[in-house]
Motif scaffolding. Structure first.
Motif, mmCIF file in Angstrom:
data_model
loop_
_atom_site.group_PDB
_atom_site.id
_atom_site.type_symbol
_atom_site.label_atom_id
_atom_site.label_comp_id
_atom_site.label_asym_id
_atom_site.label_seq_id
_atom_site.Cartn_x
_atom_site.Cartn_y
_atom_site.Cartn_z
ATOM 1 N N LEU A 13 -1.760 3.676 -0.659
ATOM 2 C CA LEU A 13 -2.310 4.958 -0.207
ATOM 3 C C LEU A 13 -2.682 5.857 -1.381
ATOM 4 C CD1 LEU A 13 -0.103 6.013 2.848
ATOM 5 C CD2 LEU A 13 -2.510 5.361 2.843
ATOM 6 N N ILE A 14 -1.816 5.894 -2.379
ATOM 7 C CA ILE A 14 -2.104 6.711 -3.560
ATOM 8 C C ILE A 14 -3.379 6.223 -4.233
ATOM 9 C CG2 ILE A 14 -1.313 7.279 -5.889
ATOM 10 C CD1 ILE A 14 1.550 7.333 -4.726
ATOM 11 N N GLN A 15 -3.516 4.918 -4.395
ATOM 12 C CA GLN A 15 -4.707 4.371 -5.037
ATOM 13 C C GLN A 15 -5.959 4.611 -4.201
ATOM 14 O OE1 GLN A 15 -3.587 0.277 -5.680
ATOM 15 N NE2 GLN A 15 -3.142 0.672 -7.832
ATOM 16 N N GLU A 16 -5.825 4.668 -2.898
ATOM 17 C CA GLU A 16 -6.981 4.849 -2.021
ATOM 18 C C GLU A 16 -7.510 6.282 -2.060
ATOM 19 O OE1 GLU A 16 -9.882 3.613 0.580
ATOM 20 O OE2 GLU A 16 -8.343 2.332 -0.311
ATOM 21 N N TYR A 17 -6.628 7.267 -2.080
ATOM 22 C CA TYR A 17 -7.041 8.655 -1.906
ATOM 23 C C TYR A 17 -7.005 9.504 -3.175
ATOM 24 C CZ TYR A 17 -6.886 7.592 3.019
ATOM 25 O OH TYR A 17 -7.113 7.038 4.244
ATOM 26 N N VAL A 18 -6.398 9.017 -4.249
ATOM 27 C CA VAL A 18 -6.310 9.793 -5.483
ATOM 28 C C VAL A 18 -7.070 9.033 -6.566
ATOM 29 C CG1 VAL A 18 -4.734 10.801 -7.167
ATOM 30 C CG2 VAL A 18 -4.050 10.680 -4.778
ATOM 31 N N SER A 19 -7.904 9.736 -7.311
ATOM 32 C CA SER A 19 -8.704 9.074 -8.341
ATOM 33 C C SER A 19 -7.823 8.626 -9.510
ATOM 34 C CB SER A 19 -9.798 10.011 -8.845
ATOM 35 O OG SER A 19 -9.235 11.067 -9.599
ATOM 36 N N ASP A 20 -8.323 7.641 -10.251
ATOM 37 C CA ASP A 20 -7.580 7.130 -11.398
ATOM 38 C C ASP A 20 -7.351 8.210 -12.458
ATOM 39 O OD1 ASP A 20 -7.572 4.690 -10.176
ATOM 40 O OD2 ASP A 20 -9.153 3.817 -11.428
ATOM 41 N N GLU A 21 -8.340 9.070 -12.651
ATOM 42 C CA GLU A 21 -8.210 10.138 -13.643
ATOM 43 C C GLU A 21 -7.113 11.118 -13.260
ATOM 44 O OE1 GLU A 21 -11.282 9.364 -12.250
ATOM 45 O OE2 GLU A 21 -11.855 8.094 -13.953
ATOM 46 N N THR A 22 -7.013 11.435 -11.981
ATOM 47 C CA THR A 22 -5.972 12.353 -11.514
ATOM 48 C C THR A 22 -4.589 11.748 -11.711
ATOM 49 O OG1 THR A 22 -7.511 13.180 -9.852
ATOM 50 C CG2 THR A 22 -5.197 13.710 -9.546
ATOM 51 N N ILE A 23 -4.460 10.467 -11.440
ATOM 52 C CA ILE A 23 -3.174 9.790 -11.638
ATOM 53 C C ILE A 23 -2.807 9.787 -13.111
ATOM 54 C CG2 ILE A 23 -1.966 7.581 -11.468
ATOM 55 C CD1 ILE A 23 -3.614 7.028 -8.945
ATOM 56 N N LYS A 24 -3.780 9.492 -13.974
ATOM 57 C CA LYS A 24 -3.504 9.474 -15.420
ATOM 58 C C LYS A 24 -3.088 10.851 -15.923
ATOM 59 C CE LYS A 24 -6.376 5.561 -16.681
ATOM 60 N NZ LYS A 24 -7.521 5.083 -17.464
ATOM 61 N N LYS A 25 -3.754 11.907 -15.429
ATOM 62 C CA LYS A 25 -3.377 13.263 -15.838
ATOM 63 C C LYS A 25 -1.974 13.609 -15.374
ATOM 64 C CE LYS A 25 -8.000 15.248 -15.787
ATOM 65 N NZ LYS A 25 -8.912 16.159 -15.063
ATOM 66 N N ALA A 26 -1.652 13.252 -14.139
ATOM 67 C CA ALA A 26 -0.338 13.591 -13.582
ATOM 68 C C ALA A 26 0.780 12.843 -14.300
ATOM 69 C CB ALA A 26 -0.300 13.269 -12.096
ATOM 70 N N LEU A 27 0.511 11.616 -14.720
ATOM 71 C CA LEU A 27 1.556 10.819 -15.360
ATOM 72 C C LEU A 27 1.599 11.005 -16.868
ATOM 73 C CD1 LEU A 27 1.156 7.499 -13.362
ATOM 74 C CD2 LEU A 27 2.837 9.303 -13.032
ATOM 75 N N GLY A 28 0.699 11.762 -17.431
ATOM 76 C CA GLY A 28 0.660 11.939 -18.876
ATOM 77 C C GLY A 28 1.321 13.208 -19.346
ATOM 78 N N GLY A 29 2.232 13.754 -18.583
ATOM 79 C CA GLY A 29 2.878 15.023 -18.925
ATOM 80 C C GLY A 29 4.034 14.874 -19.894
ATOM 81 N N ARG A 30 5.090 15.619 -19.635
ATOM 82 C CA ARG A 30 6.264 15.671 -20.516
ATOM 83 C C ARG A 30 6.964 14.334 -20.649
ATOM 84 N NH1 ARG A 30 10.346 20.212 -18.794
ATOM 85 N NH2 ARG A 30 10.777 18.456 -17.472
#
Length: 77
Positions: A30-47
């Protein structure tokens, strides 16, 4: 008696793990279907960079993660 208890426990754990695996796989899909790859990379690239990198490898497909070609064994002929 002990074998029956062990078998019952094994079946119970196997069912729980199977349901958990299917549920997590469904959520990742579901995450891969509705959230773009760029958004996932930004969200996981934090602290928490280590956790982000390990999760990113699971959520974002890589060009290097192409299907592996089956190995063809040769008998030396």
């Amino acid at each position: 008696m002990l074998l029956a208890v062990a078998t019952n426990y094994f079946v119970e754990i196997a069912v729980e793990l199977t349901v958990l695996f299917i549920g997590i796989t469904f959520l990742v899909g579901l995450i891969q279907e509705y959230v773009s790859d760029e958004t996932i990379k930004k969200a996981l690239g934090g602290r928490h960079r280590f956790i982000g990198v390990s999760l990113e490898q699971d959520l974002v497909p890589s060009p290097l993660s192409a299907p592996v070609q089956p190995y063809r064994f040769s008998w030396g002929c």
